[in-house]
Design a protein around this motif. Structure first.
Motif, PDB file in Angstrom:
ATOM      1  N   THR A  16       0.845  -1.201   0.000  1.00  0.00           N
ATOM      2  CA  THR A  16       0.000   0.000   0.000  1.00  0.00           C
ATOM      3  C   THR A  16       0.882   1.254   0.000  1.00  0.00           C
ATOM      4  O   THR A  16       0.653   2.191  -0.762  1.00  0.00           O
ATOM      5  CB  THR A  16      -0.908   0.003   1.240  1.00  0.00           C
ATOM      6  N   LEU A  17       1.918   1.219   0.850  1.00  0.00           N
ATOM      7  CA  LEU A  17       2.794   2.390   0.928  1.00  0.00           C
ATOM      8  C   LEU A  17       3.649   2.502  -0.336  1.00  0.00           C
ATOM      9  O   LEU A  17       3.966   3.602  -0.785  1.00  0.00           O
ATOM     10  CB  LEU A  17       3.655   2.331   2.196  1.00  0.00           C
ATOM     11  N   ALA A  38      -2.985   4.198  -1.114  1.00  0.00           N
ATOM     12  CA  ALA A  38      -3.042   4.014   0.346  1.00  0.00           C
ATOM     13  C   ALA A  38      -4.343   4.552   0.926  1.00  0.00           C
ATOM     14  O   ALA A  38      -4.879   5.556   0.461  1.00  0.00           O
ATOM     15  CB  ALA A  38      -1.868   4.716   0.990  1.00  0.00           C
ATOM     16  N   GLY A  39      -4.826   3.878   1.932  1.00  0.00           N
ATOM     17  CA  GLY A  39      -6.053   4.295   2.607  1.00  0.00           C
ATOM     18  C   GLY A  39      -5.771   5.408   3.593  1.00  0.00           C
ATOM     19  O   GLY A  39      -5.486   5.171   4.766  1.00  0.00           O
ATOM     20  N   LYS A 101      -0.621   0.444  13.630  1.00  0.00           N
ATOM     21  CA  LYS A 101       0.293  -0.521  13.001  1.00  0.00           C
ATOM     22  C   LYS A 101       1.288  -1.031  14.046  1.00  0.00           C
ATOM     23  O   LYS A 101       1.576  -2.210  14.136  1.00  0.00           O
ATOM     24  CB  LYS A 101       1.034   0.185  11.855  1.00  0.00           C
ATOM     25  N   TRP A 125      -5.405  -7.256   5.517  1.00  0.00           N
ATOM     26  CA  TRP A 125      -4.587  -6.055   5.328  1.00  0.00           C
ATOM     27  C   TRP A 125      -3.109  -6.465   5.296  1.00  0.00           C
ATOM     28  O   TRP A 125      -2.671  -7.312   6.083  1.00  0.00           O
ATOM     29  CB  TRP A 125      -4.864  -5.057   6.457  1.00  0.00           C
ATOM     30  N   ASN A 175     -10.463  -4.164   6.046  1.00  0.00           N
ATOM     31  CA  ASN A 175      -9.622  -3.631   4.989  1.00  0.00           C
ATOM     32  C   ASN A 175      -8.954  -4.873   4.414  1.00  0.00           C
ATOM     33  O   ASN A 175      -8.285  -5.574   5.178  1.00  0.00           O
ATOM     34  CB  ASN A 175      -8.565  -2.687   5.593  1.00  0.00           C
ATOM     35  N   LYS A 237      -7.987   6.978  11.091  1.00  0.00           N
ATOM     36  CA  LYS A 237      -9.085   6.971  10.114  1.00  0.00           C
ATOM     37  C   LYS A 237     -10.272   7.780  10.626  1.00  0.00           C
ATOM     38  O   LYS A 237     -10.845   8.581   9.901  1.00  0.00           O
ATOM     39  CB  LYS A 237      -9.536   5.538   9.815  1.00  0.00           C
ATOM     40  N   TYR A 323     -12.924   1.231   1.247  1.00  0.00           N
ATOM     41  CA  TYR A 323     -12.285   0.519   0.141  1.00  0.00           C
ATOM     42  C   TYR A 323     -13.311  -0.198  -0.719  1.00  0.00           C
ATOM     43  O   TYR A 323     -14.331  -0.662  -0.210  1.00  0.00           O
ATOM     44  CB  TYR A 323     -11.303  -0.528   0.685  1.00  0.00           C
ATOM     45  N   ARG A 372      -7.692  -3.306  -5.161  1.00  0.00           N
ATOM     46  CA  ARG A 372      -8.321  -2.471  -4.130  1.00  0.00           C
ATOM     47  C   ARG A 372      -8.231  -0.999  -4.502  1.00  0.00           C
ATOM     48  O   ARG A 372      -7.176  -0.504  -4.888  1.00  0.00           O
ATOM     49  CB  ARG A 372      -7.649  -2.692  -2.779  1.00  0.00           C
TER      50      ARG A 372
HETATM   51  N1  GLU Z   1      -3.896   1.183   6.092  1.00  0.00           N
HETATM   52  C1  GLU Z   1      -3.834   1.980   4.933  1.00  0.00           C
HETATM   53  C2  GLU Z   1      -3.951   1.110   3.702  1.00  0.00           C
HETATM   54  O1  GLU Z   1      -4.312  -0.023   3.788  1.00  0.00           O
HETATM   55  C3  GLU Z   1      -2.653   2.915   4.937  1.00  0.00           C
HETATM   56  C4  GLU Z   1      -1.361   2.403   4.384  1.00  0.00           C
HETATM   57  C5  GLU Z   1      -0.715   1.396   5.277  1.00  0.00           C
HETATM   58  O2  GLU Z   1      -0.343   1.749   6.377  1.00  0.00           O
HETATM   59  O3  GLU Z   1      -0.656   0.249   4.846  1.00  0.00           O
HETATM   60  O4  GLU Z   1      -3.776   1.582   2.630  1.00  0.00           O
END
Ligand code: GLU
Ligand code: PMP
Length: 399
Positions: A16-17, A38-39, A101, A125, A175, A237, A323, A372
């Protein structure tokens, strides 16, 4: 030179990052990418929370705090969990860290021994799988799909338990799928967890972002489950505070105490100033939360109806989070904009290259049939992105 840590070298970077970094890089080169990577909400942190942060700076909240967080924040979190979800905790049950996290990692660090198994329903996730491995434990992945609304059944869970199983991870709402477990479904899973003497890591970071159904905290439904549950949550969030880095665990005092010790030798404490801003988030007026939820609800409705009107792709309406988990498997075996599409990564890469739309391949979440999209972005961007998706699927490349 001697080799570096085998364990560290085996960790996959966060997909995601990585997508986020790639779309930012493309944007900085002047490429007009629309990002659904990214979320991270596009809203600003609400003013009263920002003001509490400024007041904390002015008030010299510039010192170390206790490694598990300041007492007034723990008390504000207890009040919030009781008012919002009807679950009672005391300060000794709360541990504040630098983002949810990190809570997940530290919780697993103190729970797991090398070789332990952690049951992880997929799609999941991205971070869970790697965090389990970072603790020397083994993820036991339970596949789910649209036929069960991406939810794991008690039978599936029971069948996966072995002598080495230590914990189960649930994300509610999920997620990447957005699915929400009902109270009845949670009760059925709770029975298996309690009967097999397992811990539950219940990630509730999207609990206030629900559009269909009612969110119920696993810790609220059964006293036996409460005793073995670590609830994971944070301000990222719900209050549009991703960069402030405040998350927390609520759970059994013995686990929290070990987490505190672990933190005392790792991060020390979460940012003092951000902790004071979080007190305002959890104890202040909650109107901002509902305002943001309503905006997400509008975007979700638009997204779902448009995706399901497009040939070859589809999605279930997500109950919560922000998402869309879009099934792209009908395109597999075809060529789009000159690219052969065999899996979710091919699809996401081709969509980025020729449609200038950034999404995350489902493979990163344990499902290779999906991609996603995060709809934590403006309605205007969502329209633009979906127009581009249509063009891409019609073999009309933008680039
Ligand atoms: N949790 C969010 C995502 O799934 C932010 C990015 C991350 O920390 O993974 O996109
Ligand atoms: N859990 C889930 C399910 C998430 O999507 C995220 C996204 N960042 C996190 C935990 C971590 O959130 P943070 O570290 O920003 O508190």
């Amino acid at each position: 030179m001697k080799s570096l840590s085998n364990a560290a070298s085996a960790i996959k970077p966060s997909a995601t990052l990585a997508i986020n970094a790639l779309s930012q890089e493309l944007k900085s080169q002047g490429v007009d990418v629309v990002s659904f990577g990214a979320g991270e909400t596009d809203f600003f942190t609400p003013d009263p929370i920002k003001e509490a942060g400024i007041a904390a700076i002015q008030g010299n909240k510039s010192y170390y705090t206790s490694s598990s967080g300041v007492a007034p924040l723990k008390a504000a979190i207890c009040g919030y969990l009781d008012r919002t979800f009807g679950v009672k905790y005391e300060n000794k049950n709360i541990c504040v860290t630098s983002g949810a996290k990190h809570v997940l990692y530290i919780a697993m660090r103190v729970m797991l021994n090398p070789g332990d198994e952690v049951i992880l329903p997929a799609p999941y996730w991205v971070t869970y799988e790697e965090a389990i491995r970072m603790c020397g434990a083994k993820p036991v992945i339970l596949k789910t799909d649209e036929t069960t609304r991406f939810k794991v059944s008690p039978e599936q869970l029971a069948a996966a338990v072995t002598d080495r199983t230590k914990a189960v991870i649930l994300t509610n709402p999920s997620n990447p799928t957005g699915m929400l477990y009902s109270e009845e479904e949670l009760r059925a899973l709770a029975k298996v967890i309690v009967e097999n003497d397992l811990y539950l890591i219940d990630d509730e970071i999207y609990a206030t972002l629900v559009y269909e159904g009612k969110f119920v905290s696993a810790a609220a439904i059964d006293p036996e489950l409460y005793k073995r549950t670590v609830v994971v949550n944070g301000v990222s969030k719900t209050y549009a505070m991703t960069g402030w880095r405040i998350g927390f665990a609520a759970g059994p005092a013995e686990i929290i105490k070990l987490m505190d010790t672990y933190l005392s030798h790792s991060t020390g404490n979460a940012c003092n100033i951000a902790q004071y801003a979080a007190i305002e988030a959890y104890s202040g007026d909650q109107t901002c939360v509902e305002e943001m939820r309503k905006k997400f609800a509008e975007r979700r409705e638009y997204f779902v109806s448009r995706v399901n009107a497009i040939d070859k792709v589809s999605c279930l309406p997500p109950d919560g989070a922000f998402y869309i988990f879009m099934n792209v498997s009908k395109t597999f075996g075809s060529t789009i904009c000159g690219e052969e599409i065999r899996d979710s990564s091919d699809f996401a890469q081709a969509l980025l290259k020729h449609g200038l739309v950034a999404t995350v391949p489902g493979a990163a979440f344990g499902s290779n049939e999906h991609i996603r999209w995060s709809y934590a972005t403006s309605l205007e961007n969502i329209k633009k992105g979906l127009d581009r998706l249509e063009k891409f699927l019609n073999n009309e490349p933008l680039a």
